[in-house]
Design an enzyme around this catalytic site. Structure first.
Site, mmCIF file in Angstrom:
data_model
loop_
_atom_site.group_PDB
_atom_site.id
_atom_site.type_symbol
_atom_site.label_atom_id
_atom_site.label_comp_id
_atom_site.label_asym_id
_atom_site.label_seq_id
_atom_site.Cartn_x
_atom_site.Cartn_y
_atom_site.Cartn_z
ATOM 1 N N ASP A 148 37.557 45.554 36.309
ATOM 2 C CA ASP A 148 39.253 45.544 35.979
ATOM 3 C C ASP A 148 39.927 46.074 37.243
ATOM 4 O O ASP A 148 39.647 46.991 37.826
ATOM 5 C CB ASP A 148 39.712 46.254 34.839
ATOM 6 C CG ASP A 148 39.093 45.368 33.561
ATOM 7 O OD1 ASP A 148 38.473 44.471 33.505
ATOM 8 O OD2 ASP A 148 39.442 46.123 32.468
ATOM 9 N N HIS A 185 35.951 49.835 36.658
ATOM 10 C CA HIS A 185 36.922 49.703 37.271
ATOM 11 C C HIS A 185 36.893 49.671 38.594
ATOM 12 O O HIS A 185 36.281 50.276 39.141
ATOM 13 C CB HIS A 185 38.067 50.611 36.885
ATOM 14 C CG HIS A 185 38.496 50.544 35.505
ATOM 15 N ND1 HIS A 185 37.685 51.043 34.267
ATOM 16 C CD2 HIS A 185 39.641 50.027 34.801
ATOM 17 C CE1 HIS A 185 38.364 50.748 33.180
ATOM 18 N NE2 HIS A 185 39.486 49.981 33.163
#
Length: 232
Positions: A50, A196
């Site tokens: 992400d 992430h």
């Protein structure tokens, strides 16, 4: 801010978001939490990242994935796509999938639905403009699902993607060792793992990613990108 830490991040967070929520997932039947395992294939894991693309982390993640011949899915922030179009193209050219993570990382629990939809549409437009690819997969920032968001995704022939394993690489106090150990302890065939791609998590995530891929390759696991949703 896209990189803001949640106000409360405790040691129970990875377990709760990975295991504790499994009984609740039946209430979100059209949302992807884990992909169906395929008996004809090696055990498959779906790594997702992400918040990208970013100036440093994205390139490093791509290098590590290439070294292990692994594929993944990147849930992109539209604002970052406009700032790093070459990196977005590099992601796609390397065989990875891209998904939608809104334009400015808005929280669907605290933002009007029309605003969230506008952010998703803007992000889809810039991804397609820079890559020629559609982005039917979307992940709400912070994992904040709403029924309206799932309904909207269905109408667009898209799919909301959550996760089966959340090692919380963004958490204060997280280390590469803790993230890798949690992931390898709880991953199972078909697991969607969320990591992430941002400066805040880079020192932890890159080392953990290397450990996870090394662990999986030694055991014959396959790392694949998420497929596009089937047309209805």
């Amino acid at each position: 801010m896209p990189y803001a830490l949640p106000p409360t991040a405790h040691s129970w967070l990875p377990w709760w978001t990975s295991v504790g929520t499994r009984l609740l997932r039946r209430w979100w039947p059209h949302t992807w939490w884990r992909m169906p395992p395929r008996r004809a294939h090696s055990p498959t894991v779906y790594l997702t990242f992400d918040d990208g693309p970013t100036a440093v982390a994205t390139d490093a993640i791509l290098r590590i994935l290439h070294r292990y011949q692994a594929r993944a899915t990147f849930f992109l922030i539209g604002h970052h796509v406009t700032a790093h179009p070459k990196r977005v193209r590099r992601i796609v050219e390397a065989g990875h999938a891209v998904g939608n993570h809104t334009f400015t990382h808005v929280d669907a629990w605290q933002t009007a639905h029309a605003t969230v939809v506008n952010e998703l549409e803007r992000t889809a437009q810039v991804i397609e403009a820079h890559t020629g690819c559609e982005a039917p997969l979307l992940r709400p920032p912070y994992g904040h699902l709403t029924p309206q968001l799932c309904q909207w995704a269905g109408r667009q022939n898209g799919r909301v993607v959550m996760w089966d394993v959340m090692p919380a690489d963004f958490q204060r106090g997280a280390s590469a060792t803790s993230v890798a150990r949690f992931t390898t302890a709880y991953v199972r065939p078909g697991s969607i793992v969320v990591l992430h791609d941002n400066p805040m998590t880079e020192p932890v995530t890159l080392e953990a990613l290397e450990s996870i891929l090394r662990w999986g390759r030694a055991r014959g696991w396959r790392f694949a990108a998420l497929p596009a949703p089937a047309s209805r």
